[in-house]
Write an enzyme that holds these catalytic residues in place. Structure first.
Site, PDB file in Angstrom:
ATOM      1  N   ASP A  54       3.512  -2.236   2.353  1.00  0.00           N
ATOM      2  CA  ASP A  54       3.914  -3.160   1.289  1.00  0.00           C
ATOM      3  C   ASP A  54       5.260  -2.706   0.743  1.00  0.00           C
ATOM      4  O   ASP A  54       5.888  -1.777   1.265  1.00  0.00           O
ATOM      5  CB  ASP A  54       2.844  -3.214   0.185  1.00  0.00           C
ATOM      6  CG  ASP A  54       2.583  -1.849  -0.447  1.00  0.00           C
ATOM      7  OD1 ASP A  54       3.354  -0.894  -0.191  1.00  0.00           O
ATOM      8  OD2 ASP A  54       1.601  -1.726  -1.207  1.00  0.00           O
ATOM      9  N   ASP A  83       6.078  -1.130  -2.060  1.00  0.00           N
ATOM     10  CA  ASP A  83       6.092   0.250  -2.551  1.00  0.00           C
ATOM     11  C   ASP A  83       6.139   1.240  -1.391  1.00  0.00           C
ATOM     12  O   ASP A  83       6.842   2.251  -1.444  1.00  0.00           O
ATOM     13  CB  ASP A  83       4.857   0.525  -3.417  1.00  0.00           C
ATOM     14  CG  ASP A  83       5.035   0.010  -4.842  1.00  0.00           C
ATOM     15  OD1 ASP A  83       6.195  -0.237  -5.222  1.00  0.00           O
ATOM     16  OD2 ASP A  83       4.029  -0.139  -5.548  1.00  0.00           O
ATOM     17  N   ASP A  98       1.969   2.819   2.772  1.00  0.00           N
ATOM     18  CA  ASP A  98       1.378   1.483   2.844  1.00  0.00           C
ATOM     19  C   ASP A  98       2.373   0.469   3.395  1.00  0.00           C
ATOM     20  O   ASP A  98       3.593   0.627   3.270  1.00  0.00           O
ATOM     21  CB  ASP A  98       0.931   1.024   1.452  1.00  0.00           C
ATOM     22  CG  ASP A  98      -0.223   1.860   0.913  1.00  0.00           C
ATOM     23  OD1 ASP A  98      -0.884   2.531   1.726  1.00  0.00           O
ATOM     24  OD2 ASP A  98      -0.446   1.842  -0.307  1.00  0.00           O
ATOM     25  N   GLU A 119       1.243   8.566   1.325  1.00  0.00           N
ATOM     26  CA  GLU A 119       1.387   7.940   0.015  1.00  0.00           C
ATOM     27  C   GLU A 119       0.041   7.883  -0.700  1.00  0.00           C
ATOM     28  O   GLU A 119      -0.905   7.264  -0.230  1.00  0.00           O
ATOM     29  CB  GLU A 119       1.934   6.520   0.191  1.00  0.00           C
ATOM     30  CG  GLU A 119       2.005   5.721  -1.099  1.00  0.00           C
ATOM     31  CD  GLU A 119       2.340   4.252  -0.863  1.00  0.00           C
ATOM     32  OE1 GLU A 119       2.317   3.491  -1.846  1.00  0.00           O
ATOM     33  OE2 GLU A 119       2.603   3.864   0.287  1.00  0.00           O
TER      34      GLU A 119
END
Length: 648
Positions: A509, A511, A507, A434
């Site tokens: 998180d 997203d 990541d 990413e």
């Protein structure tokens, strides 16, 4: 000088010792899948009784000590003395591999267990196993346990109490209680969620059968019974899709070789969903029955299209993929002499089944669509298929464009894919990373010999919400297809895969989780074999870095954090990684990319029907269905551990 090799060096494994020595050969693994496998062996035996008309109810109970009970009202395991082995039938089936009543069709017309190893393997890998048998007006008991000899070696499935008559009864059936051996399994706890899914599936596949599931640990009881069988099953699978007609098309037929039942329903989605079973065993990798069904479907639908005037004489037949856009199929085949590819039974190999299934499908669909009342359904299917054909032609042009623009040698991938130097696909890894920042770190951190890096510069398209041609038009998706080298959709060829580990690295998180979900949805819809073959992994970067002077430790989950902090005592510093880009190349290599240190999560499909339902619900267009699922299953009150602990 070489050590001599004589007959005295040969080791003979007695009884069930071979199973304990190499459990993976019999149950696939000693992880969660393996511990549930030994439960399924017992459940499948009970289901074979019921499916062959010798009973109507099965009860599965999870006890507080981790043991499980499976009870049926079948005929009961044989209790008389075997003429050759001079022991009771009950003792024989639990202590001898390849002993059972399923090697011919005199006792069971159809059976999921063919090798005679199920009950004995469960016994071998359990701390104890007790069986109660009701038969011929009498009740019997027999018990087994894993015992340790004077040399410290553990022997599984040893008889502790021979078959004993304990009373009179007017019931028939078998009750088996066993405790998975914690010396064998990494985690010997049976999961209620996994069991519920399988029992529900069995109830759908065997209409009218009652299956009770009691979890004494949770204090819950559930009953599964579906009088509609496969029609109810397909309604459940398509629960969050929009069907184009109701109820599902259903037919069943029997020949001297097989008994077949099938349900077909089209929805407004763009992908096919195919669920096949042989003798109640899910065949997630398909096989000859699926090939025959798809071939028969294509021929039957083209014949119907011409009879009803949807295809003119000068028009070409539509392709199978056109008729399978938006289709959901549940196919159940029951047969003798099954040739599964491997003991795990995920792919049917019998070559003769293809033509038999194809003939049944052609005949039954021709009969269904020749009836006036079904012409409207035929019209709906034909319009859907003709629309799919138009999209296919557009997609063909898009794929040609993909091949032209996204070959690794072409400028489209220059600056994106950092290739590895090794040409042996089985050794190579592709990290789909990413963001450009993390991609840059990964390129510097990697081992160039076998690790390739493909940074994503934006979010790929959600394949669940778009047509195939729209998916192919997405630049990020095109670069992934080009990098893997397998083609996509109907053209997918896993033998052309350039990397045997495809690792999603995003990541930790929201997203990052969304990107993982989008990529897994794409692989599930258009490169499913990549998942079923075990080529897809999720990289597990650390969530925290704890340091104190020259002492550094990386923590990979909130659950591990309190213990890690305790090890440091006072005066530590803690860093919460919000993104991969916050790590320098050395840290990224040490924590996430080094094969000797990293943790990878392999992606698999244990329950194809449930995976279909989840992807439709969570990644599809129905916002209300998604909200309902999230409100029911997600705990929004959980607070991040680090935030709850406060600052140090």
């Amino acid at each position: 000088m070489a050590k001599s090799y004589e007959s005295k060096d040969l080791v003979v494994l007695e009884g069930l010792d071979a199973v304990r020595l190499r459990p993976g050969m019999y149950i696939g693994s000693t992880g969660s899948k393996g511990v549930h496998h030994i439960l399924w062996e017992i459940v499948d035996n009970s289901m074979d009784e019921v499916a062959n008309g010798f009973g109507s109810k099965i009860t599965v109970i999870l006890h507080a000590d981790g043991s499980a009970t499976v009870e049926d009202d079948g005929r009961g395991i044989p209790v008389d003395i075997h003429p050759t082995y001079k022991i009771s039938g009950a003792e024989l089936v639990f202590t001898k591999l390849h002993a059972g009543g399923k090697f011919d069709s005199s006792n069971y017309s159809y059976s999921g267990g063919l090798h005679g190893v199920g009950a004995s393997v469960t016994n071998a890998l359990s701390e104890y196993l007790n069986a109660t048998i009701c038969k011929n007006g009498k009740m019997y008991e027999i018990s087994f346990a894993s015992v340790q000899d004077d040399k410290g070696k553990v022997h599984g499935g040893v008889v502790r109490k021979s078959l004993t008559e304990i009373g009179k009864t007017d019931k028939t059936g078998t009750t088996i209680t066993f405790l998975p051996d914690k010396r064998i399994f990494q985690n010997n706890m049976l999961e209620s969620g996994v069991i519920r899914k399988r029992l529900r599936e069995l109830a759908f596949l065997n209409k009218g059968v009652t299956i009770d599931f009691i979890d004494e640990r949770e204090g819950t009881t559930q009953t599964y019974k579906y009088d509609g069988g496969l029609v109810d099953f397909i309604s459940y699978i398509n629960g969050y899709k929009t069907p184009l007609y109701k109820p599902a098309i259903y037919f069943e037929a029997e020949t001297d070789k097989i008994k077949l039942s099938a349900a077909i329903q089209y929805t407004d989605s763009y992908t096919e969903s195919f669920f096949s079973y042989v003798n109640n065993i899910p065949t997630s990798e398909g096989g000859t029955h699926e090939v025959g069904f798809k071939s028969g479907l294509t021929k039957a639908m083209n014949d119907t299209a011409r009879k009803l005037g949807f295809l003119k004489d000068k028009e070409d037949n539509l392709l199978g993929e056109d008729y399978r856009e938006g289709i959901t199929v549940v196919l159940s085949v029951k047969m003798r002499n099954i040739e599964f590819e491997g003991q795990t039974k995920t792919k049917l190999g019998n070559p003769e089944v293809k033509s038999v299934v194809e003939g049944i499908v052609i005949r039954e669909l021709d009969s269904i669509f020749s009836k006036k009342e079904n012409e409207k359904i035929a019209s709906i299917i034909m319009e859907k298929a003709k629309g799919a054909a138009r999209v296919r032609l557009a997609a063909k042009k898009a794929k040609e464009l993909t091949r032209q623009k996204n070959s690794i040698e072409n400028s489209s991938l220059v600056g994106k894919l950092a290739v590895c130097t090794n040409r042996k696909a089985e050794l190579n890894e592709l990290f789909i990373v990413e963001g450009d920042s993390a991609g840059g770190s990964a390129k510097q951190a990697r081992n160039r010999a076998f690790q390739a890096i493909l940074p994503l510069r934006g979010k790929p398209l959600n394949a669940e919400k778009k047509r195939f041609d729209q998916v192919l038009a997405n630049e990020e998706i095109r670069t992934i297809i080009a990098a893997l080298g397998t083609g996509v959709g109907e053209d997918f060829d896993i033998s052309s895969l350039k990397f045997h580990k495809v690792i999603i690295l995003s990541d930790a998180d929201q997203d990052g989780a969304h990107i993982r979900a989008i990529l897994l949805t794409f692989f599930f819809r258009y490169m499913k074999d990549l998942i079923t073959n075990g080529n897809v992994y999720i990289g597990m970067p650390p969530l925290y870095k704890i340091s104190k002077r020259d002492q550094v430790e990386y923590v990979y989950s909130d659950k591990e954090l309190p213990e890690a902090i305790k090890r440091f005592g006072k005066g530590y510093a803690i860093q919460r990684y919000k993104g991969l880009g916050e790590m320098n190349p050395e840290q990224l290599w040490d924590t996430t990319m080094d094969p000797n240190k990293r943790t990878l999560m392999r992606v698999g499909i244990d329950d194809l029907a449930n995976a279909e339902l989840l992807i439709t619900t969570l990644m599809g267009d129905d916002v209300d269905a998604r909200k309902k699922y999230l409100s029911e299953y997600v705990d929004f009150n959980k607070v991040d551990t680090f935030m709850a602990m406060g600052e140090n």
